[in-house]
Structures are given as structure tokens and as C-alpha cells.
Design an enzyme around this catalytic site. Structure first.
Site, PDB file in Angstrom:
ATOM      1  CG  ASP A 130      -0.828   1.109   4.867  1.00 55.85           C
ATOM      2  OD1 ASP A 130      -0.108   1.115   5.878  1.00 55.85           O
ATOM      3  OD2 ASP A 130      -1.660   0.216   4.630  1.00 55.85           O
ATOM      4  CG  ASN A 185      -3.045   3.994  15.868  1.00 53.48           C
ATOM      5  OD1 ASN A 185      -2.638   3.721  17.001  1.00 53.48           O
ATOM      6  ND2 ASN A 185      -3.717   3.122  15.138  1.00 53.48           N
ATOM      7  CG  ASN A 244      -1.965  -1.068   1.201  1.00 53.22           C
ATOM      8  OD1 ASN A 244      -2.246  -1.660   0.163  1.00 53.22           O
ATOM      9  ND2 ASN A 244      -2.549  -1.343   2.348  1.00 53.22           N
ATOM     10  N   GLY A 261      -6.401  14.716  12.436  1.00 54.09           N
ATOM     11  CA  GLY A 261      -5.167  15.003  11.713  1.00 54.09           C
ATOM     12  C   GLY A 261      -3.955  14.291  12.267  1.00 54.09           C
TER      13      GLY A 261
END
Length: 333
Positions: free
Chosen positions: A266, A204, A61, A237
Site C-alpha cells: 500500500d 504482485n 493505508n 523492485g
């Protein structure tokens, strides 16, 4: 118009998994098929309405995103005997597949997933050829492709991730750490080995907390070990952190539709790494990444989004201002 800066010697190498997703839809409720008092022995069969086979895998990806932006990355990963059509697709999208090991006795990794009308899911993951990813030697790949400016080490087989990190340190090649979902399988010393000395660390918000727990370090200690820590925050964001500097928040652009979150992380990494390779300021690189991630969100499948240079620049200007589009324009493929 700003002139493009000189690109660093070598290309971006993306080390990570190659996979396909086999997705089906059950026109009912999976939970209704479970019988109370009979859960100790379950034998279920579903007649599904459709089958979608989508190309995926974090390594592939990211490489496709970089290829569409004109960087011609080198993909390093393991695939199975069924890889031929996928290889054609990758090369058509600007990816150098000289670093892909084809394992003829195995299939390419795949996800098998059935989703019902209530969005309940039953999924299975077959690792396939990824178990052989540690057999690939980075020095042999680079002997065929030329030098690497940066190696992104994605969530592959843990042995391959650790090997690739060690190879980069020995060869003095800058690397980016992206352990992602593999953090669940890594212990503290392994996690520390993957991030120490990384030019970029990607997580994340959930992975950030898990990484801190795994390493036993606080955020300041981690920032002392990496160049830049990029944390994606979904619709909020991205946060960019560097030791001794205040964090920078980059908002996500508005979505025109919300089709499928698969591959969004990705696509962001591809856009960010492209901007960094162009030696743009890191907030600008993050804005490129956020917009490419938004395109991925607006399309079903991790690699099915459409990229067109003029439209991309127009949306970049709408989201972040004409100056940002002008900074990116000379570099876009």
C-alpha cells in the site's frame, strides 16, 4: 532545479477497505496444542503475552501515505461504530474522510491473529462494515469534495469494486485497478470488468499469474486493455509495462531494518500515485513508491512509519542518484 509541473484538476480518491489488526503472541507452539486423533473436534484456548492494535485496511493505508506526501486524498470506504478515533488519526495524517460511510450497527473490519514462537498463525477476518461499501455513491462524495483526478479502486467488497469501476467509466474519471487479494473471489468476467480501461493496473507477481488465469488472456492482451501495468517483485523492485514498449525495471532501495511487511504494498501504491500526480516520469514515480514501501518495511504496522521530507530526499538520492531527488524535491509536502 526543475519546476513542478501543473497538477491535474481534482484530487486522488482512494476507494478501499478500512480495518484494524488485533495481533497477539502465544509464547509456545500452537501445533503442540493439537492432539493426534482428536482433530475432528478442536477446542483451543491460548493465554497470550501481548496485544497490539494497529490501524490498517488497504484503502486507509494508501490514503495515509498520500496524505503524508502532501496530496490530501479523499478516502472512500465503510467503517463501523468504533471508527471515531481512527477518523481523527486519518484526518491528522492529511486524509479527507468525507467519503467514509459509518455504519452504526456494525464494527469496522478487523483481523484477529495469534502468532506463536515458530511463526505459526491462527487468524480470523471479520469484514464488518465493508459489506456496506457498495452503498457509497461516488457522485455524492465528489459533490462534497470536488472533482477527482484519479480513483484508485482497491481490494474492497467485490460489489463495491465493480460499482466504483462502473461509476468511473460513466463519469469519465481515470481509475487505477488494484484487485489484490480479492482476485481469489472474482471470476473471469468480474476481473475483466475491473481492469478494462484502467490507467494503471497494480499486481504482485503471484496476482499477475492469477489475473491471467482468471481472464483467460495473455499479458499482451491485458496490456492492450490498460494504460500501464505495475508489478511489484518484492526485494527485486518493480516492473513497469506498457503496450508496445519494453518493460522497465526499477530496483528497490536497501533496507536498514526489516520489521514488518504489513502495508508495504500500500505504501508503494501511495508513492507511485503521488509521483504520477506530480507528472513525473513513471520510473521516477516508481522510485518514490519503492522508497515509501521501504520505510513501511522498516517499521512495525502499516501506518506507523515516519516520513520526514529532508530524510526522504536524502535516501532517494542515495538509492537512485541526486537527479532523482532533485526531480521530486519541488513536489514533496
Amino acid at each position: 532545479m526543475p519546476r513542478p509541473s501543473a497538477a491535474p484538476a481534482g484530487r486522488i480518491v482512494v476507494s478501499g477497505p478500512i480495518a484494524t489488526d488485533h495481533l497477539t503472541t502465544f509464547p509456545g507452539s500452537i501445533s503442540d496444542q493439537l492432539l493426534a486423533g482428536r482433530l475432528d473436534h478442536v477446542s483451543l484456548s491460548f493465554l497470550v503475552d501481548d496485544l497490539e492494535v494497529r490501524r490498517g485496511g488497504a484503502g486507509a493505508n494508501v490514503a495515509v501515505g498520500l496524505g503524508r506526501l502532501g496530496l490530501r486524498p479523499v478516502l472512500v470506504g465503510a467503517a463501523g461504530a468504533d471508527h471515531g478515533p481512527y477518523d481523527v488519526w486519518l484526518r491528522a495524517n492529511g486524509v479527507d474522510t468525507a467519503g467514509v460511510l459509518v455504519v452504526p450497527e456494525l464494527f469496522t473490519a478487523r483481523v484477529l491473529c495469534t502468532t506463536d514462537l515458530r511463526e505459526n498463525r491462527i487468524a480470523s477476518f471479520y469484514p464488518g462494515a465493508t459489506v456496506r461499501a457498495a452503498d457509497i455513491r461516488l457522485d455524492e462524495v465528489l459533490a462534497r469534495t470536488g472533482p477527482a483526478a484519479l480513483v484508485l479502486i482497491g481490494p474492497d467488497d467485490p460489489g463495491a469494486m465493480l460499482r466504483r469501476t462502473a461509476e468511473c467509466r460513466v463519469a469519465g474519471i481515470p481509475f487505477a485497478a488494484d484487485p489484490s487479494q480479492q482476485l481469489a473471489r472474482l471470476d473471469g468476467p468480474q476481473t475483466t470488468a475491473l481492469l478494462d480501461g484502467a490507467r494503471y493496473l497494480f499486481t504482485n507477481a503471484h496476482e499477475r499469474e492469477l489475473l491471467l488465469r482468471r481472464t483467460g488472456r495473455d499479458a499482451a492482451a491485458v496490456l492492450g486493455r490498460v494504460g500501464t501495468w505495475i508489478t511489484t517483485l518484492g526485494a527485486d523492485g518493480v516492473r513497469i509495462e506498457r503496450a508496445g514498449r519494453p518493460p522497465v525495471l526499477v530496483p528497490a532501495p536497501s533496507e536498514r531494518a526489516r520489521a514488518d511487511p504489513t502495508g508495504v504494498r500500500d505504501a508503494f501504491r501511495a508513492g507511485f500515485l503521488a509521483g504520477a500526480a506530480w507528472r513525473l516520469p513513471l520510473p521516477t514515480a516508481a522510485r518514490v513508491g519503492c522508497l515509501l514501501a521501504t520505510l513501511a518495511m522498516e517499521s512495525p504496522g502499516a501506518q506507523e512509519y515516519r516520513y520526514e521530507r529532508g530524510a526522504f530526499l536524502a535516501r532517494l538520492a542515495d538509492a537512485y542518484g541526486p537527479a532523482e531527488a532533485d526531480a521530486v524535491r519541488p513536489h514533496l509536502g
